[in-house]
Motif scaffolding. Structure first.
Motif, PDB file in Angstrom:
ATOM      1  N   TYR A 103       1.420  -1.120   0.233  1.00 29.06           N
ATOM      2  CA  TYR A 103       0.242   0.006   0.092  1.00 29.06           C
ATOM      3  C   TYR A 103       0.668   1.203   0.114  1.00 29.06           C
ATOM      4  O   TYR A 103       1.983   1.285   0.460  1.00 29.06           O
ATOM      5  CB  TYR A 103      -1.233  -0.029   1.185  1.00 29.06           C
ATOM      6  N   ASP A 104       0.074   2.236  -0.714  1.00 28.71           N
ATOM      7  CA  ASP A 104       1.059   3.442  -0.537  1.00 28.71           C
ATOM      8  C   ASP A 104       0.073   4.589   0.087  1.00 28.71           C
ATOM      9  O   ASP A 104       0.538   5.985   0.089  1.00 28.71           O
ATOM     10  CB  ASP A 104       1.509   3.969  -1.757  1.00 28.71           C
ATOM     11  N   SER A 105      -0.689   4.426   1.266  1.00 29.68           N
ATOM     12  CA  SER A 105      -1.173   5.193   1.662  1.00 29.68           C
ATOM     13  C   SER A 105      -2.800   4.801   2.299  1.00 29.68           C
ATOM     14  O   SER A 105      -2.332   3.840   2.074  1.00 29.68           O
ATOM     15  CB  SER A 105      -1.557   6.332   1.117  1.00 29.68           C
ATOM     16  N   LEU A 106      -3.147   5.646   3.738  1.00 34.43           N
ATOM     17  CA  LEU A 106      -4.275   4.999   3.550  1.00 34.43           C
ATOM     18  C   LEU A 106      -5.379   6.632   4.391  1.00 34.43           C
ATOM     19  O   LEU A 106      -4.788   6.913   4.197  1.00 34.43           O
ATOM     20  CB  LEU A 106      -3.328   4.521   5.452  1.00 34.43           C
ATOM     21  N   VAL A 107      -6.673   5.847   4.268  1.00 36.13           N
ATOM     22  CA  VAL A 107      -7.705   6.503   4.445  1.00 36.13           C
ATOM     23  C   VAL A 107      -9.057   5.657   5.553  1.00 36.13           C
ATOM     24  O   VAL A 107      -8.696   4.174   5.059  1.00 36.13           O
ATOM     25  CB  VAL A 107      -8.483   6.678   2.881  1.00 36.13           C
ATOM     26  N   SER A 108      -9.038   6.300   5.876  1.00 36.89           N
ATOM     27  CA  SER A 108     -10.415   5.851   7.042  1.00 36.89           C
ATOM     28  C   SER A 108     -11.715   5.622   6.533  1.00 36.89           C
ATOM     29  O   SER A 108     -11.844   6.514   5.469  1.00 36.89           O
ATOM     30  CB  SER A 108     -10.521   7.613   8.402  1.00 36.89           C
ATOM     31  N   VAL A 109     -12.194   4.543   6.284  1.00 34.24           N
ATOM     32  CA  VAL A 109     -13.656   4.329   5.448  1.00 34.24           C
ATOM     33  C   VAL A 109     -14.237   3.696   6.586  1.00 34.24           C
ATOM     34  O   VAL A 109     -13.747   3.125   7.846  1.00 34.24           O
ATOM     35  CB  VAL A 109     -13.221   3.363   4.686  1.00 34.24           C
ATOM     36  N   ASN A 110     -15.685   3.484   6.307  1.00 35.95           N
ATOM     37  CA  ASN A 110     -16.342   2.681   6.776  1.00 35.95           C
ATOM     38  C   ASN A 110     -17.084   1.273   6.187  1.00 35.95           C
ATOM     39  O   ASN A 110     -17.504   1.694   4.300  1.00 35.95           O
ATOM     40  CB  ASN A 110     -17.907   3.424   7.375  1.00 35.95           C
ATOM     41  N   ILE A 111     -16.552   0.149   5.997  1.00 34.32           N
ATOM     42  CA  ILE A 111     -17.615  -1.226   5.020  1.00 34.32           C
ATOM     43  C   ILE A 111     -18.513  -1.760   5.594  1.00 34.32           C
ATOM     44  O   ILE A 111     -18.572  -1.831   6.732  1.00 34.32           O
ATOM     45  CB  ILE A 111     -15.879  -2.095   5.504  1.00 34.32           C
ATOM     46  N   LEU A 112     -19.180  -1.515   4.075  1.00 34.69           N
ATOM     47  CA  LEU A 112     -20.529  -1.364   4.073  1.00 34.69           C
ATOM     48  C   LEU A 112     -20.988  -2.484   3.583  1.00 34.69           C
ATOM     49  O   LEU A 112     -20.994  -2.805   2.000  1.00 34.69           O
ATOM     50  CB  LEU A 112     -21.373  -0.264   3.367  1.00 34.69           C
TER      51      LEU A 112
ATOM     52  N   LEU B  53     -19.113  -2.541   0.152  1.00 36.39           N
ATOM     53  CA  LEU B  53     -18.581  -1.256  -0.560  1.00 36.39           C
ATOM     54  C   LEU B  53     -18.290   0.013   0.357  1.00 36.39           C
ATOM     55  O   LEU B  53     -18.398  -0.518   1.609  1.00 36.39           O
ATOM     56  CB  LEU B  53     -19.679  -0.457  -0.987  1.00 36.39           C
ATOM     57  N   ILE B  54     -17.563   0.070   0.190  1.00 39.50           N
ATOM     58  CA  ILE B  54     -16.546   1.354   0.560  1.00 39.50           C
ATOM     59  C   ILE B  54     -16.119   2.682   0.830  1.00 39.50           C
ATOM     60  O   ILE B  54     -16.669   3.521   0.026  1.00 39.50           O
ATOM     61  CB  ILE B  54     -14.348   0.701   0.631  1.00 39.50           C
ATOM     62  N   ARG B  55     -17.056   3.215   2.320  1.00 33.03           N
ATOM     63  CA  ARG B  55     -17.257   4.107   2.205  1.00 33.03           C
ATOM     64  C   ARG B  55     -16.299   5.787   2.982  1.00 33.03           C
ATOM     65  O   ARG B  55     -16.024   4.869   3.632  1.00 33.03           O
ATOM     66  CB  ARG B  55     -18.910   4.801   3.072  1.00 33.03           C
ATOM     67  N   VAL B  56     -16.143   6.097   2.404  1.00 38.15           N
ATOM     68  CA  VAL B  56     -14.644   6.773   2.969  1.00 38.15           C
ATOM     69  C   VAL B  56     -15.303   8.349   4.178  1.00 38.15           C
ATOM     70  O   VAL B  56     -16.390   8.776   3.209  1.00 38.15           O
ATOM     71  CB  VAL B  56     -14.474   7.699   1.903  1.00 38.15           C
ATOM     72  N   ASN B  57     -14.946   8.277   5.208  1.00 34.92           N
ATOM     73  CA  ASN B  57     -15.536   9.237   6.210  1.00 34.92           C
ATOM     74  C   ASN B  57     -14.976  10.264   6.367  1.00 34.92           C
ATOM     75  O   ASN B  57     -15.839  10.769   7.580  1.00 34.92           O
ATOM     76  CB  ASN B  57     -15.775   8.035   7.621  1.00 34.92           C
TER      77      ASN B  57
ATOM     78  N   PRO C  69      -4.464   2.667  -2.022  1.00 37.30           N
ATOM     79  CA  PRO C  69      -4.310   3.112   0.079  1.00 37.30           C
ATOM     80  C   PRO C  69      -4.906   1.885   0.433  1.00 37.30           C
ATOM     81  O   PRO C  69      -5.756   1.289   0.363  1.00 37.30           O
ATOM     82  CB  PRO C  69      -5.640   4.166  -0.296  1.00 37.30           C
ATOM     83  N   TYR C  70      -4.832   1.820   1.950  1.00 35.83           N
ATOM     84  CA  TYR C  70      -5.019   1.024   2.793  1.00 35.83           C
ATOM     85  C   TYR C  70      -6.223   0.778   3.581  1.00 35.83           C
ATOM     86  O   TYR C  70      -6.702   2.235   4.252  1.00 35.83           O
ATOM     87  CB  TYR C  70      -4.311   0.460   3.782  1.00 35.83           C
ATOM     88  N   PHE C  71      -6.817   0.680   3.517  1.00 40.15           N
ATOM     89  CA  PHE C  71      -8.587   1.087   4.397  1.00 40.15           C
ATOM     90  C   PHE C  71      -8.093   0.544   5.501  1.00 40.15           C
ATOM     91  O   PHE C  71      -8.896  -1.304   5.962  1.00 40.15           O
ATOM     92  CB  PHE C  71     -10.146   0.033   3.381  1.00 40.15           C
ATOM     93  N   PHE C  72      -8.686   1.782   6.067  1.00 37.50           N
ATOM     94  CA  PHE C  72      -8.891   1.651   7.641  1.00 37.50           C
ATOM     95  C   PHE C  72      -9.597   1.668   8.182  1.00 37.50           C
ATOM     96  O   PHE C  72     -10.374   2.520   8.339  1.00 37.50           O
ATOM     97  CB  PHE C  72      -7.778   2.737   8.293  1.00 37.50           C
ATOM     98  N   ASP C  73     -10.675   0.832   8.534  1.00 36.17           N
ATOM     99  CA  ASP C  73     -12.278   0.302   9.075  1.00 36.17           C
ATOM    100  C   ASP C  73     -12.678   1.532  10.221  1.00 36.17           C
ATOM    101  O   ASP C  73     -11.804   0.625  10.826  1.00 36.17           O
ATOM    102  CB  ASP C  73     -12.124  -1.039   8.655  1.00 36.17           C
ATOM    103  N   THR C  74     -12.987   2.070  10.615  1.00 33.64           N
ATOM    104  CA  THR C  74     -13.324   2.446  11.845  1.00 33.64           C
ATOM    105  C   THR C  74     -14.937   2.600  12.053  1.00 33.64           C
ATOM    106  O   THR C  74     -15.946   2.331  11.279  1.00 33.64           O
ATOM    107  CB  THR C  74     -13.357   4.247  11.336  1.00 33.64           C
ATOM    108  N   PRO C  75     -15.228   2.261  13.426  1.00 35.29           N
ATOM    109  CA  PRO C  75     -16.399   2.050  13.921  1.00 35.29           C
ATOM    110  C   PRO C  75     -17.595   3.087  13.241  1.00 35.29           C
ATOM    111  O   PRO C  75     -17.016   4.757  13.332  1.00 35.29           O
ATOM    112  CB  PRO C  75     -16.025   1.883  15.428  1.00 35.29           C
TER     113      PRO C  75
END
Length: 231
Positions: free
Chosen positions: A139-148, A176-180, A202-208
């Motif tokens: 991965y080359d970056s990270l983004v916080s997301v919600n996995i729906l 589906l991936i939602r950027v939060n 990007p790495y998808f950082f799943d958050t509550p």
């Protein structure tokens, strides 16, 4: 992560909520709330508070940021008013302005509008970034997301299921991936090269969900204030 800068863009204008940066979450503004979280994060990861780079056109925000010991960038009208600058231009401008006054190689980009995403969530994101981005070629970056795992339609058609007699249970859906909008991280050079705050992988950082409410409407604000009462 000693070579980290935290970039926090805050502008006065808001299309959906007037003076959104001043709205209250609990007993303080969302801006004050975010500054408190970031000050605690600096202590947790042992970086000086001047590594927090607050770019704003609001005098009161600049004053509060200085009280915290953050670095303040007075943003011009071109990068603040009416979206005259493209988002890409804003990203490049803020990273270039930050590197004039702060020494850093990595960037954490965040906003006050996710008030429940606190220092502990940021810390977890940084640790994951170290593991998945800094010490890996995957991965080359990270983004916080919600996995729906939910049912979605797009342009009049079901997006991730058939919408007919072949209907499947939600557990079987392709998520589906939602950027939060809570946290974006990438190397400084990646942001400058891509003219964006993420790379290609990007790495998808799943958050509550309850900790990543993005204040975009008054309904979001009411939800966040109701959640904070339960924490």
């Amino acid at each position: 992560m000693k070579n980290l800068a935290i970039i926090v863009p805050i502008r006065k204008g808001s299309s959906r909520i007037k003076d959104k940066y001043k709205v209250m979450i609990g007993d303080r503004s969302i801006t004050h709330n975010k500054f408190e979280q970031l000050a605690k994060l600096c202590e947790m990861i042992r970086i000086p508070k001047n590594k927090v780079f607050v770019s704003t056109d609001a005098v009161d925000v600049a004053g509060l940021a200085k009280e915290y010991g953050f670095t303040v960038h007075e943003r011009s009208d071109f990068y603040s008013s009416g979206h005259m600058a493209t988002f890409s231009e804003l990203v490049v401008h803020l990273v270039q302005e930050a590197e004039k006054v702060i020494e850093f190689d990595e960037v954490l980009w965040t906003y006050p509008v996710t008030p429940l995403f606190d220092e502990h969530q940021y810390y977890s994101a940084i640790m994951k970034y170290n593991d998945k981005v800094s010490h890996s070629n995957k991965y080359d970056s990270l983004v916080s997301v919600n996995i729906l795992n939910e049912y979605f339609w797009y342009k009049g058609k079901p997006l991730n299921y058939t919408g007919d007699k072949e209907h499947i249970y939600s557990q079987e859906l392709e998520p589906l991936i939602r950027v939060n909008n809570a946290c974006y991280m990438a190397p400084k050079q990646t942001m400058l090269d891509k003219e964006y705050f993420l790379g290609d992988v990007p790495y998808f950082f799943d958050t509550p969900k309850m900790l990543s409410v993005d204040i975009d409407t008054l309904e979001d604000l009411e939800l966040a204030n109701n959640i904070i009462k339960t924490l």
